[in-house]
Design a protein around this motif. Structure first.
Motif, PDB file in Angstrom:
ATOM      1  N   ARG A 307       0.817  -1.218   0.000  1.00 58.47           N
ATOM      2  CA  ARG A 307       0.000   0.000   0.000  1.00 58.47           C
ATOM      3  C   ARG A 307       0.852   1.269   0.000  1.00 58.47           C
ATOM      4  O   ARG A 307       0.468   2.283  -0.580  1.00 58.47           O
ATOM      5  N   SER A 308       1.990   1.216   0.671  1.00 57.34           N
ATOM      6  CA  SER A 308       2.832   2.411   0.791  1.00 57.34           C
ATOM      7  C   SER A 308       3.906   2.503  -0.286  1.00 57.34           C
ATOM      8  O   SER A 308       4.488   3.558  -0.500  1.00 57.34           O
ATOM      9  N   TYR A 309       4.186   1.385  -0.958  1.00 48.56           N
ATOM     10  CA  TYR A 309       5.278   1.283  -1.924  1.00 48.56           C
ATOM     11  C   TYR A 309       6.623   1.632  -1.280  1.00 48.56           C
ATOM     12  O   TYR A 309       7.473   2.290  -1.878  1.00 48.56           O
ATOM     13  N   LEU A 310       6.796   1.159  -0.052  1.00 50.70           N
ATOM     14  CA  LEU A 310       8.045   1.376   0.672  1.00 50.70           C
ATOM     15  C   LEU A 310       9.259   0.940  -0.138  1.00 50.70           C
ATOM     16  O   LEU A 310      10.279   1.635  -0.194  1.00 50.70           O
ATOM     17  N   PHE A 311       9.177  -0.221  -0.782  1.00 48.50           N
ATOM     18  CA  PHE A 311      10.338  -0.758  -1.493  1.00 48.50           C
ATOM     19  C   PHE A 311      10.424  -0.279  -2.935  1.00 48.50           C
ATOM     20  O   PHE A 311      11.444  -0.474  -3.592  1.00 48.50           O
ATOM     21  N   ASN A 312       9.357   0.331  -3.434  1.00 48.59           N
ATOM     22  CA  ASN A 312       9.429   0.915  -4.770  1.00 48.59           C
ATOM     23  C   ASN A 312      10.030   2.314  -4.642  1.00 48.59           C
ATOM     24  O   ASN A 312       9.502   3.302  -5.125  1.00 48.59           O
ATOM     25  N   SER A 313      11.130   2.345  -3.940  1.00 46.40           N
ATOM     26  CA  SER A 313      11.830   3.579  -3.633  1.00 46.40           C
ATOM     27  C   SER A 313      13.147   3.600  -4.393  1.00 46.40           C
ATOM     28  O   SER A 313      13.607   2.583  -4.903  1.00 46.40           O
ATOM     29  N   PRO A 328       7.563   7.588  -1.820  1.00 50.44           N
ATOM     30  CA  PRO A 328       6.357   8.368  -2.115  1.00 50.44           C
ATOM     31  C   PRO A 328       5.684   8.854  -0.834  1.00 50.44           C
ATOM     32  O   PRO A 328       5.923   8.319   0.256  1.00 50.44           O
ATOM     33  N   GLU A 329       4.829   9.847  -0.963  1.00 52.83           N
ATOM     34  CA  GLU A 329       4.108  10.425   0.163  1.00 52.83           C
ATOM     35  C   GLU A 329       3.325   9.372   0.936  1.00 52.83           C
ATOM     36  O   GLU A 329       3.115   9.487   2.150  1.00 52.83           O
ATOM     37  N   GLU A 330       2.919   8.311   0.247  1.00 56.43           N
ATOM     38  CA  GLU A 330       2.139   7.257   0.884  1.00 56.43           C
ATOM     39  C   GLU A 330       2.889   6.594   2.033  1.00 56.43           C
ATOM     40  O   GLU A 330       2.274   6.053   2.962  1.00 56.43           O
ATOM     41  N   CYS A 331       4.220   6.608   1.996  1.00 60.08           N
ATOM     42  CA  CYS A 331       5.001   6.040   3.109  1.00 60.08           C
ATOM     43  C   CYS A 331       4.802   6.859   4.380  1.00 60.08           C
ATOM     44  O   CYS A 331       4.693   6.305   5.482  1.00 60.08           O
ATOM     45  N   ARG A 332       4.766   8.169   4.239  1.00 57.76           N
ATOM     46  CA  ARG A 332       4.559   9.027   5.404  1.00 57.76           C
ATOM     47  C   ARG A 332       3.131   8.876   5.933  1.00 57.76           C
ATOM     48  O   ARG A 332       2.872   9.065   7.123  1.00 57.76           O
ATOM     49  N   GLY A 333       2.219   8.509   5.043  1.00 55.38           N
ATOM     50  CA  GLY A 333       0.823   8.347   5.447  1.00 55.38           C
ATOM     51  C   GLY A 333       0.513   7.016   6.103  1.00 55.38           C
ATOM     52  O   GLY A 333      -0.599   6.821   6.614  1.00 55.38           O
ATOM     53  N   ASN A 334       1.468   6.089   6.091  1.00 55.44           N
ATOM     54  CA  ASN A 334       1.276   4.788   6.726  1.00 55.44           C
ATOM     55  C   ASN A 334       2.053   4.783   8.037  1.00 55.44           C
ATOM     56  O   ASN A 334       3.289   4.836   8.049  1.00 55.44           O
ATOM     57  N   GLU A 335       1.356   4.725   9.147  1.00 50.52           N
ATOM     58  CA  GLU A 335       1.983   4.879  10.459  1.00 50.52           C
ATOM     59  C   GLU A 335       3.090   3.865  10.708  1.00 50.52           C
ATOM     60  O   GLU A 335       4.174   4.209  11.196  1.00 50.52           O
ATOM     61  N   ARG A 336       2.841   2.600  10.374  1.00 52.39           N
ATOM     62  CA  ARG A 336       3.833   1.557  10.651  1.00 52.39           C
ATOM     63  C   ARG A 336       5.079   1.733   9.768  1.00 52.39           C
ATOM     64  O   ARG A 336       6.206   1.583  10.229  1.00 52.39           O
ATOM     65  N   VAL A 337       4.850   2.050   8.505  1.00 51.96           N
ATOM     66  CA  VAL A 337       5.974   2.237   7.584  1.00 51.96           C
ATOM     67  C   VAL A 337       6.796   3.452   7.992  1.00 51.96           C
ATOM     68  O   VAL A 337       8.034   3.402   8.016  1.00 51.96           O
ATOM     69  N   TRP A 338       6.124   4.541   8.326  1.00 48.97           N
ATOM     70  CA  TRP A 338       6.842   5.759   8.683  1.00 48.97           C
ATOM     71  C   TRP A 338       7.627   5.578   9.985  1.00 48.97           C
ATOM     72  O   TRP A 338       8.754   6.058  10.116  1.00 48.97           O
ATOM     73  N   GLN A 339       7.035   4.858  10.921  1.00 49.64           N
ATOM     74  CA  GLN A 339       7.735   4.570  12.173  1.00 49.64           C
ATOM     75  C   GLN A 339       8.994   3.753  11.891  1.00 49.64           C
ATOM     76  O   GLN A 339      10.054   4.003  12.474  1.00 49.64           O
ATOM     77  N   TYR A 340       8.877   2.766  11.005  1.00 48.16           N
ATOM     78  CA  TYR A 340      10.050   1.960  10.652  1.00 48.16           C
ATOM     79  C   TYR A 340      11.134   2.835  10.022  1.00 48.16           C
ATOM     80  O   TYR A 340      12.317   2.730  10.369  1.00 48.16           O
ATOM     81  N   LEU A 341      10.755   3.699   9.099  1.00 51.16           N
ATOM     82  CA  LEU A 341      11.733   4.541   8.415  1.00 51.16           C
ATOM     83  C   LEU A 341      12.422   5.506   9.374  1.00 51.16           C
ATOM     84  O   LEU A 341      13.619   5.774   9.244  1.00 51.16           O
ATOM     85  N   GLN A 342      11.670   6.026  10.329  1.00 55.75           N
ATOM     86  CA  GLN A 342      12.282   6.921  11.307  1.00 55.75           C
ATOM     87  C   GLN A 342      13.328   6.184  12.131  1.00 55.75           C
ATOM     88  O   GLN A 342      14.415   6.710  12.414  1.00 55.75           O
ATOM     89  N   GLY A 343      13.026   4.969  12.500  1.00 55.52           N
ATOM     90  CA  GLY A 343      13.998   4.162  13.237  1.00 55.52           C
ATOM     91  C   GLY A 343      15.198   3.802  12.387  1.00 55.52           C
ATOM     92  O   GLY A 343      16.340   3.787  12.863  1.00 55.52           O
ATOM     93  N   LEU A 344      14.955   3.518  11.107  1.00 55.33           N
ATOM     94  CA  LEU A 344      16.034   3.134  10.200  1.00 55.33           C
ATOM     95  C   LEU A 344      17.046   4.258  10.045  1.00 55.33           C
ATOM     96  O   LEU A 344      18.263   4.034  10.131  1.00 55.33           O
ATOM     97  N   ARG A 352      20.781   6.887   5.661  1.00 52.83           N
ATOM     98  CA  ARG A 352      20.830   7.982   6.624  1.00 52.83           C
ATOM     99  C   ARG A 352      19.680   8.970   6.487  1.00 52.83           C
ATOM    100  O   ARG A 352      19.407   9.727   7.410  1.00 52.83           O
ATOM    101  N   GLU A 353      19.050   8.995   5.307  1.00 50.50           N
ATOM    102  CA  GLU A 353      18.027  10.020   5.080  1.00 50.50           C
ATOM    103  C   GLU A 353      16.929   9.482   4.178  1.00 50.50           C
ATOM    104  O   GLU A 353      17.181   8.683   3.277  1.00 50.50           O
ATOM    105  N   VAL A 354      15.719   9.950   4.427  1.00 50.56           N
ATOM    106  CA  VAL A 354      14.565   9.645   3.585  1.00 50.56           C
ATOM    107  C   VAL A 354      14.002  10.949   3.059  1.00 50.56           C
ATOM    108  O   VAL A 354      13.799  11.900   3.818  1.00 50.56           O
ATOM    109  N   LYS A 355      13.775  11.025   1.755  1.00 48.81           N
ATOM    110  CA  LYS A 355      13.104  12.177   1.164  1.00 48.81           C
ATOM    111  C   LYS A 355      11.781  11.715   0.554  1.00 48.81           C
ATOM    112  O   LYS A 355      11.723  10.673  -0.109  1.00 48.81           O
ATOM    113  N   VAL A 356      10.746  12.508   0.777  1.00 54.46           N
ATOM    114  CA  VAL A 356       9.395  12.152   0.367  1.00 54.46           C
ATOM    115  C   VAL A 356       8.977  12.989  -0.845  1.00 54.46           C
ATOM    116  O   VAL A 356       9.193  14.212  -0.867  1.00 54.46           O
ATOM    117  N   PHE A 357       8.364  12.325  -1.826  1.00 54.69           N
ATOM    118  CA  PHE A 357       7.863  13.022  -3.008  1.00 54.69           C
ATOM    119  C   PHE A 357       6.385  12.700  -3.216  1.00 54.69           C
ATOM    120  O   PHE A 357       5.947  11.568  -2.989  1.00 54.69           O
TER     121      PHE A 357
END
Length: 448
Positions: A307-313, A328-344, A352-357
Motif C-alpha cells: 500500500r505504501s510502496y516502501l520498497f518501490n523507492s 512516495p508520500e504514501e510512506c509518510r501516510g502509513n503509520e507503521r511504515v513511517w515509524q520503521y523509516l524513522q527508526g532506520l 541515513r536520510e529519507v526524502k518524500v515526493f
C-alpha cells in the motif's frame, strides 16, 4: 575513470488515465475508472527529476509513447480513418480502446534490462527491451521503446541493443523491475541480480495461485546470455509466490538494491539465506562487500509495503558513502511504515536520510518512484556519448514544464478517450517533444 548511475525517468504521457488494466496490481485495480490529471502527473514526475538533478545526481528523461495506439487497433480488425478506428473501438470494444490509450510506458523500470560495460563480454552497455507480454496494454510498447532507446544511446561503439524476447508466456520479461546490480563502484565489474516469479519449464519451482508471475527464469537467463554476462557475475532468485498473491507484481515492490546494499522485506524471496550467501560470495570475488537490510514482517507487513510502496523507492549513493531513500508520500501516510523509516534513519546505519515526493497520480495507477526510472551505469566516456538532448538540465526542465502546460489536459475520464481530438493532441505534443529531446523520428506517425 569516473562512473555514474544515471536515472532516466519516464515522462508521463498525455493520455495518462486510470483504466484498471493491471490485474495483480492492487493500486491499479482499486482506482479504476477514476478521472485522472495527466498534466499534474507529468509535472509531478518532472519535479522529482529536477530535485534529484539539483541534489547532484545524474538525471535523464525517457519520452512517452504515442497513444491511442491506432495501429494496434487496426491489427485487431478496426478499419477506416484514425477517427473512425477510435469511434468503432469505443462503440464495440471499449476495453481495447482503453488499453490502446494506456500511458503505462511512464514506468520505464519495465522498459528494458540494462547491463553496464563493466559486466559484458564485449565491453559495451547492453539494452534488451522488455516484451511485457503478460499484459496486452504493455505488450504493445517494446517496438517504440527500442526506437527511443536507440535514439538515446545511438553510438554503436559504446551501446548494444537487443530486440525483445519472443512474446510468449515462457519468456515473459518485465525488464529492470525484476533486475538490479550490486557493485563496489559503478565502473567496476558487478553482480547482476535477476528475480523471477516462475519457471516455464521446470516444475520444481512453485508458482503463485491468485495473480500471475510475470517474469520467468528462462527470460532472465536469455537476457543474461544476450548481454554476455559471465556465470560468476549473475545470481538468480525466485520471488516468494505468496507475496505475488498479495499484490507484489514485480520484485521492485518488495526489494530494492544499489551499490553493495540490498534493502528487502523478510518475505520477499524463497531460499533467502542461500541467495544472500551467493550474492555475498560472488560480489566478494569482485572486490565488493555485500550488505543487506531486512525489514521484518513484525514491523512492516506485506500489505503495508504494497500500500505504501516502501520498497518501490530509489536507493541512491551519496558522496559521503551513505545512502538516501526516495519514497512516495504514501510512506509518510502509513503509520507503521513511517515509524520503521524513522527508526532506520536514526540508527546510524547505511540509509541515513529519507526524502518524500508527491507522486499521487502515478501511485494511484500502481507505480512509485522506482517504477518511474530506468537505471543506466555509465562511465564518463559513455555518458558523453549519450544523446545530450535527454540529459536533464535546468533549461530542459523549464522547457518541458512549458511543453506540458501547453499540450496536456488537466482531467481525463474514460469517455474522453473516445475523442479523436485526443490523438491529434498527443501527436502534436510528441512531434514537438522529439525536437526538444533531439530524438529524430521515433513514433509511428512520424515514420509512416
Amino acid at each position: 575513470m569516473k562512473s555514474y548511475e544515471v536515472n532516466f525517468d519516464g515522462l508521463v504521457g498525455p493520455t495518462h488515465n486510470y483504466g484498471g488494466l493491471s490485474y495483480g496490481n492492487v493500486a491499479s485495480q482499486s482506482n479504476s475508472q477514476q478521472s485522472s490529471n495527466p498534466k499534474e502527473a507529468a509535472l509531478q514526475g518532472l519535479a522529482k527529476m529536477k530535485a534529484l538533478m539539483e541534489m547532484g545526481f545524474q538525471q535523464g528523461v525517457l519520452a512517452p509513447q504515442e497513444r491511442p495506439d491506432v495501429a494496434a487497433l487496426r491489427r485487431l480488425g478496426f478499419a477506416g480513418s484514425d477517427a473512425q478506428v477510435i469511434e468503432r473501438a469505443a462503440k464495440d470494444a471499449m476495453p481495447l480502446l482503453v488499453a490502446s490509450c494506456s500511458a503505462s510506458s511512464m514506468w520505464v523500470a519495465n522498459a528494458a534490462t540494462v547491463s553496464p560495460s563493466a559486466d559484458t563480454a564485449d565491453g559495451r552497455v547492453h539494452f534488451t527491451a522488455a516484451n511485457l507480454n503478460c499484459k496486452y496494454h504493455r505488450s504493445i510498447e517494446h517496438p517504440t521503446t527500442s526506437r527511443v532507446l536507440g535514439a538515446m544511446f545511438a553510438d554503436q561503439q559504446h551501446f548494444a541493443h537487443h530486440a525483445a524476447l519472443p512474446a510468449v508466456a515462457q519468456f515473459g520479461d518485465e525488464g529492470a523491475a525484476n533486475h538490479t546490480r550490486f557493485c563496489r563502484d559503478y565502473g567496476q565489474a558487478g553482480v547482476e541480480f535477476f528475480v523471477f516469479g516462475r519457471s516455464a519449464f521446470d516444475t520444481r519451482y512453485p508458482a503463485p495461485q491468485k495473480y500471475p508471475a510475470r517474469q520467468t527464469l528462462e527470460a532472465s537467463q536469455a537476457v543474461a546470455r544476450l548481454h554476455g554476462l559471465s556465470d560468476d557475475g549473475v545470481v538468480y532468485a525466485q520471488q516468494n509466490p505468496s507475496v505475488i498473491d498479495q499484490g507484489v507484481f514485480h520484485n521492485d515492490v518488495i526489494a530494492v538494491g544499489n551499490g553493495e546494499v540490498l534493502f528487502y522485506h523478510e518475505d520477499a524471496f524463497l531460499e533467502t539465506d542461500k541467495m544472500l550467501a551467493e550474492l555475498d560470495a560472488k560480489l566478494g570475488k569482485r572486490g565488493g562487500n555485500f550488505q543487506s537490510i531486512c525489514v521484518p514482517r513484525s514491523q512492516v507487513a506485506v500489505e503495508d509495503a504494497v500500500r505504501s510502496y516502501l520498497f518501490n523507492s530509489q536507493l541512491l549513493s551519496r558522496a559521503d558513502g551513505s545512502m538516501l531513500l526516495i519514497v512516495p508520500e504514501e510512506c509518510r501516510g502509513n503509520e507503521r511504515v513511517w515509524q520503521y523509516l524513522q527508526g532506520l534513519t536514526s540508527s546510524g546505519g547505511l540509509i541515513r536520510e529519507v526524502k518524500v515526493f508527491d507522486l499521487k497520480q502515478s501511485m494511484q495507477n500502481g507505480g512509485g518512484p522506482a517504477c518511474l526510472r530506468l537505471r543506466v551505469a555509465l562511465n564518463q566516456t559513455e555518458l558523453a556519448a549519450v544523446n545530450p538532448g535527454v540529459i536533464m538540465t535546468a533549461p530542459l526542465y523549464g522547457t518541458l514544464t512549458q511543453w506540458v502546460d501547453k499540450h496536456y489536459r488537466d482531467r481525463l475520464s474514460e469517455n474522453d478517450l473516445a475523442d479523436p481530438q485526443l490523438l491529434l493532441e498527443c501527436r502534436t505534443a510528441l512531434d514537438e517533444l522529439t525536437q526538444i529531446l533531439k530524438l529524430g523520428a521515433v513514433y509511428p506517425f512520424q515514420i509512416n
